[in-house]
Design a protein around this motif. Structure first.
Motif, PDB file in Angstrom:
ATOM      1  N   PRO A   1       2.504  10.180  -2.508  1.00 44.34           N
ATOM      2  CA  PRO A   1       2.808   8.760  -2.732  1.00 44.34           C
ATOM      3  C   PRO A   1       1.805   8.070  -3.656  1.00 44.34           C
ATOM      4  CG  PRO A   1       2.956   9.298  -0.389  1.00 44.34           C
ATOM      5  CD  PRO A   1       2.439  10.515  -1.063  1.00 44.34           C
ATOM      6  N   GLU A   2       0.519   8.483  -3.561  1.00 47.50           N
ATOM      7  CA  GLU A   2      -0.532   7.834  -4.354  1.00 47.50           C
ATOM      8  C   GLU A   2      -0.306   8.028  -5.847  1.00 47.50           C
ATOM      9  OE1 GLU A   2      -0.923   9.725  -1.749  1.00 47.50           O
ATOM     10  OE2 GLU A   2      -2.271   8.756  -0.309  1.00 47.50           O
ATOM     11  N   ALA A   3       0.396   9.119  -6.232  1.00 44.06           N
ATOM     12  CA  ALA A   3       0.650   9.369  -7.652  1.00 44.06           C
ATOM     13  C   ALA A   3       1.477   8.226  -8.245  1.00 44.06           C
ATOM     14  CB  ALA A   3       1.384  10.694  -7.827  1.00 44.06           C
TER      15      ALA A   3
ATOM     16  N   ALA B   1       0.869  -1.186   0.000  1.00 43.89           N
ATOM     17  CA  ALA B   1       0.000   0.000   0.000  1.00 43.89           C
ATOM     18  C   ALA B   1       0.896   1.222   0.000  1.00 43.89           C
ATOM     19  CB  ALA B   1      -0.883   0.007   1.245  1.00 43.89           C
ATOM     20  N   VAL B   2       0.334   2.348  -0.419  1.00 39.65           N
ATOM     21  CA  VAL B   2       1.100   3.590  -0.389  1.00 39.65           C
ATOM     22  C   VAL B   2       0.312   4.669   0.332  1.00 39.65           C
ATOM     23  CG1 VAL B   2       2.322   3.099  -2.553  1.00 39.65           C
ATOM     24  CG2 VAL B   2       0.192   4.421  -2.592  1.00 39.65           C
ATOM     25  N   GLY B   3       1.039   5.657   0.848  1.00 35.26           N
ATOM     26  CA  GLY B   3       0.380   6.811   1.454  1.00 35.26           C
ATOM     27  C   GLY B   3       0.785   7.024   2.888  1.00 35.26           C
TER      28      GLY B   3
ATOM     29  N   HIS C   1      -6.887  -2.705   1.106  1.00 37.03           N
ATOM     30  CA  HIS C   1      -6.701  -1.681   2.133  1.00 37.03           C
ATOM     31  C   HIS C   1      -5.548  -0.725   1.800  1.00 37.03           C
ATOM     32  CE1 HIS C   1      -3.054  -3.622   3.639  1.00 37.03           C
ATOM     33  NE2 HIS C   1      -3.689  -4.786   3.638  1.00 37.03           N
ATOM     34  N   GLY C   2      -5.497   0.398   2.536  1.00 39.72           N
ATOM     35  CA  GLY C   2      -4.423   1.363   2.378  1.00 39.72           C
ATOM     36  C   GLY C   2      -3.280   1.090   3.333  1.00 39.72           C
ATOM     37  N   SER C   3      -2.478   2.119   3.585  1.00 38.68           N
ATOM     38  CA  SER C   3      -1.256   1.932   4.372  1.00 38.68           C
ATOM     39  C   SER C   3      -1.504   1.964   5.877  1.00 38.68           C
ATOM     40  CB  SER C   3      -0.241   3.009   3.987  1.00 38.68           C
ATOM     41  OG  SER C   3      -0.808   4.291   4.238  1.00 38.68           O
ATOM     42  N   ALA C   4      -2.728   2.253   6.282  1.00 38.95           N
ATOM     43  CA  ALA C   4      -3.143   2.216   7.696  1.00 38.95           C
ATOM     44  C   ALA C   4      -2.080   2.772   8.638  1.00 38.95           C
ATOM     45  CB  ALA C   4      -3.522   0.782   8.088  1.00 38.95           C
ATOM     46  N   PRO C   5      -1.730   4.055   8.499  1.00 39.74           N
ATOM     47  CA  PRO C   5      -0.679   4.610   9.363  1.00 39.74           C
ATOM     48  C   PRO C   5      -1.018   4.515  10.847  1.00 39.74           C
ATOM     49  CG  PRO C   5      -1.658   6.310   7.938  1.00 39.74           C
ATOM     50  CD  PRO C   5      -2.244   5.030   7.509  1.00 39.74           C
ATOM     51  N   ASP C   6      -2.323   4.429  11.158  1.00 41.42           N
ATOM     52  CA  ASP C   6      -2.714   4.367  12.583  1.00 41.42           C
ATOM     53  C   ASP C   6      -2.253   3.088  13.283  1.00 41.42           C
ATOM     54  OD1 ASP C   6      -4.535   3.096  10.817  1.00 41.42           O
ATOM     55  OD2 ASP C   6      -6.171   3.173  12.270  1.00 41.42           O
ATOM     56  N   ILE C   7      -1.971   2.035  12.514  1.00 41.45           N
ATOM     57  CA  ILE C   7      -1.541   0.782  13.162  1.00 41.45           C
ATOM     58  C   ILE C   7      -0.174   0.316  12.647  1.00 41.45           C
ATOM     59  CG2 ILE C   7      -3.889  -0.029  13.671  1.00 41.45           C
ATOM     60  CD1 ILE C   7      -3.573  -1.923  11.193  1.00 41.45           C
TER      61      ILE C   7
ATOM     62  N   ALA D   1      -1.508  -5.380  11.746  1.00 38.43           N
ATOM     63  CA  ALA D   1      -2.153  -5.482  10.430  1.00 38.43           C
ATOM     64  C   ALA D   1      -2.587  -6.908  10.150  1.00 38.43           C
ATOM     65  CB  ALA D   1      -1.175  -5.030   9.348  1.00 38.43           C
ATOM     66  N   ASN D   2      -3.745  -7.017   9.541  1.00 39.47           N
ATOM     67  CA  ASN D   2      -4.223  -8.320   9.083  1.00 39.47           C
ATOM     68  C   ASN D   2      -3.535  -8.624   7.742  1.00 39.47           C
ATOM     69  OD1 ASN D   2      -5.694 -10.492   8.123  1.00 39.47           O
ATOM     70  ND2 ASN D   2      -7.613  -9.759   8.992  1.00 39.47           N
ATOM     71  N   PRO D   3      -2.804  -9.722   7.644  1.00 38.86           N
ATOM     72  CA  PRO D   3      -2.101 -10.007   6.386  1.00 38.86           C
ATOM     73  C   PRO D   3      -2.961 -10.750   5.361  1.00 38.86           C
ATOM     74  CG  PRO D   3      -1.528 -11.674   8.003  1.00 38.86           C
ATOM     75  CD  PRO D   3      -2.517 -10.737   8.676  1.00 38.86           C
TER      76      PRO D   3
HETATM   77  P1  NAD Z   1      -6.715   2.428   5.194  1.00 33.96           P
HETATM   78  O1  NAD Z   1      -7.242   1.325   4.374  1.00 33.96           O
HETATM   79  O2  NAD Z   1      -5.258   2.574   5.264  1.00 33.96           O
HETATM   80  O3  NAD Z   1      -7.264   2.269   6.708  1.00 33.96           O
HETATM   81  C1  NAD Z   1      -8.665   2.352   7.030  1.00 33.96           C
HETATM   82  C2  NAD Z   1      -8.879   1.666   8.393  1.00 33.96           C
HETATM   83  O4  NAD Z   1      -8.782   0.258   8.233  1.00 33.96           O
HETATM   84  C3  NAD Z   1      -7.856   2.057   9.451  1.00 33.96           C
HETATM   85  O5  NAD Z   1      -8.481   2.118  10.706  1.00 33.96           O
HETATM   86  C4  NAD Z   1      -6.858   0.911   9.421  1.00 33.96           C
HETATM   87  O6  NAD Z   1      -6.218   0.697  10.656  1.00 33.96           O
HETATM   88  C5  NAD Z   1      -7.750  -0.266   9.044  1.00 33.96           C
HETATM   89  N1  NAD Z   1      -7.014  -1.249   8.263  1.00 33.96           N
HETATM   90  C6  NAD Z   1      -6.637  -1.135   6.961  1.00 33.96           C
HETATM   91  N2  NAD Z   1      -5.973  -2.218   6.574  1.00 33.96           N
HETATM   92  C7  NAD Z   1      -5.926  -3.041   7.631  1.00 33.96           C
HETATM   93  C8  NAD Z   1      -5.357  -4.329   7.847  1.00 33.96           C
HETATM   94  N3  NAD Z   1      -4.706  -5.004   6.885  1.00 33.96           N
HETATM   95  N4  NAD Z   1      -5.488  -4.885   9.061  1.00 33.96           N
HETATM   96  C9  NAD Z   1      -6.141  -4.247  10.050  1.00 33.96           C
HETATM   97  N5  NAD Z   1      -6.717  -3.042   9.901  1.00 33.96           N
HETATM   98  C10 NAD Z   1      -6.595  -2.437   8.694  1.00 33.96           C
HETATM   99  O7  NAD Z   1      -7.390   3.776   4.654  1.00 33.96           O
HETATM  100  P2  NAD Z   1      -7.109   5.287   5.106  1.00 33.96           P
HETATM  101  O8  NAD Z   1      -6.842   5.344   6.572  1.00 33.96           O
HETATM  102  O9  NAD Z   1      -8.232   6.055   4.540  1.00 33.96           O
HETATM  103  O10 NAD Z   1      -5.797   5.713   4.314  1.00 33.96           O
HETATM  104  C11 NAD Z   1      -4.491   5.676   4.868  1.00 33.96           C
HETATM  105  C12 NAD Z   1      -3.499   5.958   3.752  1.00 33.96           C
HETATM  106  O11 NAD Z   1      -3.548   4.893   2.804  1.00 33.96           O
HETATM  107  C13 NAD Z   1      -3.799   7.243   2.987  1.00 33.96           C
HETATM  108  O12 NAD Z   1      -2.581   7.878   2.712  1.00 33.96           O
HETATM  109  C14 NAD Z   1      -4.453   6.753   1.695  1.00 33.96           C
HETATM  110  O13 NAD Z   1      -4.239   7.614   0.609  1.00 33.96           O
HETATM  111  C15 NAD Z   1      -3.740   5.429   1.486  1.00 33.96           C
HETATM  112  N6  NAD Z   1      -4.472   4.437   0.690  1.00 33.96           N
HETATM  113  C16 NAD Z   1      -3.730   3.683  -0.139  1.00 33.96           C
HETATM  114  C17 NAD Z   1      -4.339   2.668  -0.871  1.00 33.96           C
HETATM  115  C18 NAD Z   1      -3.468   1.805  -1.732  1.00 33.96           C
HETATM  116  O14 NAD Z   1      -2.260   1.850  -1.604  1.00 33.96           O
HETATM  117  N7  NAD Z   1      -4.039   1.003  -2.617  1.00 33.96           N
HETATM  118  C19 NAD Z   1      -5.711   2.432  -0.737  1.00 33.96           C
HETATM  119  C20 NAD Z   1      -6.439   3.210   0.162  1.00 33.96           C
HETATM  120  C21 NAD Z   1      -5.803   4.212   0.887  1.00 33.96           C
END
Ligand code: NAD
Length: 365
Positions: free
Chosen positions: A88-90, A73-75, A276-282, A288-290
């Motif tokens: 990063p998304e670009a 994932a990126v971002g 899913h995205g890069s989930a910076p919060d975790i 992360a769930n793989p």
């Molecule tokens: P996100 O998918 O990263 O997270 C959304 C929520 O789901 C968060 O609470 C996160 O902790 C949870 N989550 C996501 N994946 C998980 C996993 N594998 N296991 C457990 N929990 C998971 O979306 P966001 O928070 O809106 O975006 C975060 C960053 O990711 C942003 O910079 C966004 O642009 C980017 N993004 C990238 C992609 C990609 O690379 N394809 C897709 C979506 C978002």
């Protein structure tokens, strides 16, 4: 068989889930006798930090030389104040266009042990098994002209050519043949001209697949039916915009964003990534769930490597792990114990080895 996989871990939890997905792929290679080779390359914020651009030329070259690309994932929020082209998304958008995959496949499956983890009543969602086939490189996201005519007025263009609809429709019907032989084609043909063309072309393509039942569903009806009767769908075929929206809605049958895989196929090199995205919060905490990344690896084996037995082995190992009660934090209920990213992959790997050994014993007998 020999298979070269370019790994693009990216940002946040990307490296954590790609480490586990590539480990599972390696294990499959060892168990079933395939020569899988891996190379790792930078993309997204990680690439900006190390190389000054979100999609370095070396990464593009490596992806084009590979048989398939597996991306994390990126971002990251620290890039949020940058212009879109410098974020990063670009890099990911540019990569998708370079690789050229026009059909985005997003399966949304309700794993039986997770039926009580979705926003739906368990009996309504139990058995839901949907494949969204979304047109990825055309439609309103790319239509020209586009822009602002003034600060108070903006416009976009929605165009589709017959060829663009035909090629993605063929993917949807071919996928339906591998599943339950039903395609629901989504449009807004009562209002939009491109939808009328879409409906006409899909109807024509369907003639080549007499064993597949086609229905045309208006986007609004489809959204409602996904919430009220998700089990009534098999393959859903949609344009870029409708498919984007519906695939997120369909994902709700799965119980967590973390379990959803995707594939972008039909171009020069196929691209696989968890939804899913890069989930910076975790990120960096082993939370992360793989499964989304590991299930994307299974799609890679099925669609690019044409190894359905090996793909199914991974999918069955995921089912087995979930049935045994293995949960990462996103899947665990309040107060329930949960596994780390690595521990969840360990359980899946053990199930994979167990399945292989049982198949092997069975064949030996
Ligand atoms: P996100 O998918 O990263 O997270 C959304 C929520 O789901 C968060 O609470 C996160 O902790 C949870 N989550 C996501 N994946 C998980 C996993 N594998 N296991 C457990 N929990 C998971 O979306 P966001 O928070 O809106 O975006 C975060 C960053 O990711 C942003 O910079 C966004 O642009 C980017 N993004 C990238 C992609 C990609 O690379 N394809 C897709 C979506 C978002």
């Amino acid at each position: 068989m020999a298979l070269r996989v370019a790994l693009l871990p990216g940002d946040g939890i990307g490296p954590e889930v790609i480490a586990e997905a590539s480990r599972i792929l390696k294990r499959v290679g060892d168990l079933y006798g395939h020569a899988l080779t891996f190379s790792t390359h930078a993309i997204g914020g990680d690439a900006i930090d190390r190389h000054g651009q979100s999609l370095p030329d070396d990464t593009v070259r490596a992806c084009l030389e590979a048989d398939a690309v597996l991306l994390g994932a990126v971002g990251h929020p620290r890039f949020d104040d940058r212009l879109p082209a410098e974020r990063p998304e670009a890099g990911l958008l540019a990569l998708r266009q370079t690789l050229g995959g026009f059909a985005n496949l997003r399966p949304a499956l309700c794993h039986a042990p997770l039926a009580d983890r979705t926003p739906f009543k368990a009996d309504r969602v139990h058995g839901a098994d949907i494949l969204i086939v979304r047109e990825l490189l055309g439609g309103i996201y790319f239509g020209e002209p586009r822009g602002y005519t003034s600060a108070d007025s903006a416009y976009n263009t929605l165009t589709y050519s017959r060829a663009e609809v035909e090629r993605v429709a063929h993917v949807a019907f071919a996928q339906a043949r591998l599943r339950r032989h039903r395609v629901a084609s989504v449009d807004k043909a009562n209002v939009i001209e491109t939808s009328r063309l879409w409906r006409t072309v899909v109807t024509e393509v369907a003639r080549a697949y007499p064993d597949v039942v086609l229905e045309h569903v208006l986007i609004d009806t489809c959204a409602m039916r996904l919430a009220t009767a998700p089990t009534s769908f098999d393959v859903i075929l949609a344009d870029n915009l409708f498919g984007d929206i519906l695939s997120d809605q369909a994902a709700s049958v799965a119980g967590s964003l973390g379990v959803l895989p995707s594939a972008s196929i039909g171009g020069r090199v196929d691209l696989y990534e968890p939804v899913h995205g890069s989930a910076p919060d975790i990120a960096g905490r082993g939370l992360a769930n793989p499964i989304g990344a590991i299930a994307s690896a299974a799609m890679l084996l099925r669609l690019t490597a044409r190894l359905p037995r090996e793909a199914e082995a991974i999918e069955r190992a995921i089912d087995q792990a979930l049935a045994s009660g293995a949960r990462t934090r996103d899947l665990a209920g309040p107060g329930e114990p949960y596994l780390s990213t690595r521990e969840m992959a360990d359980v899946i790997e053990l199930a994979l080895v167990d399945l292989h050994d049982r198949q092997h014993t069975y064949h030996a007998v």
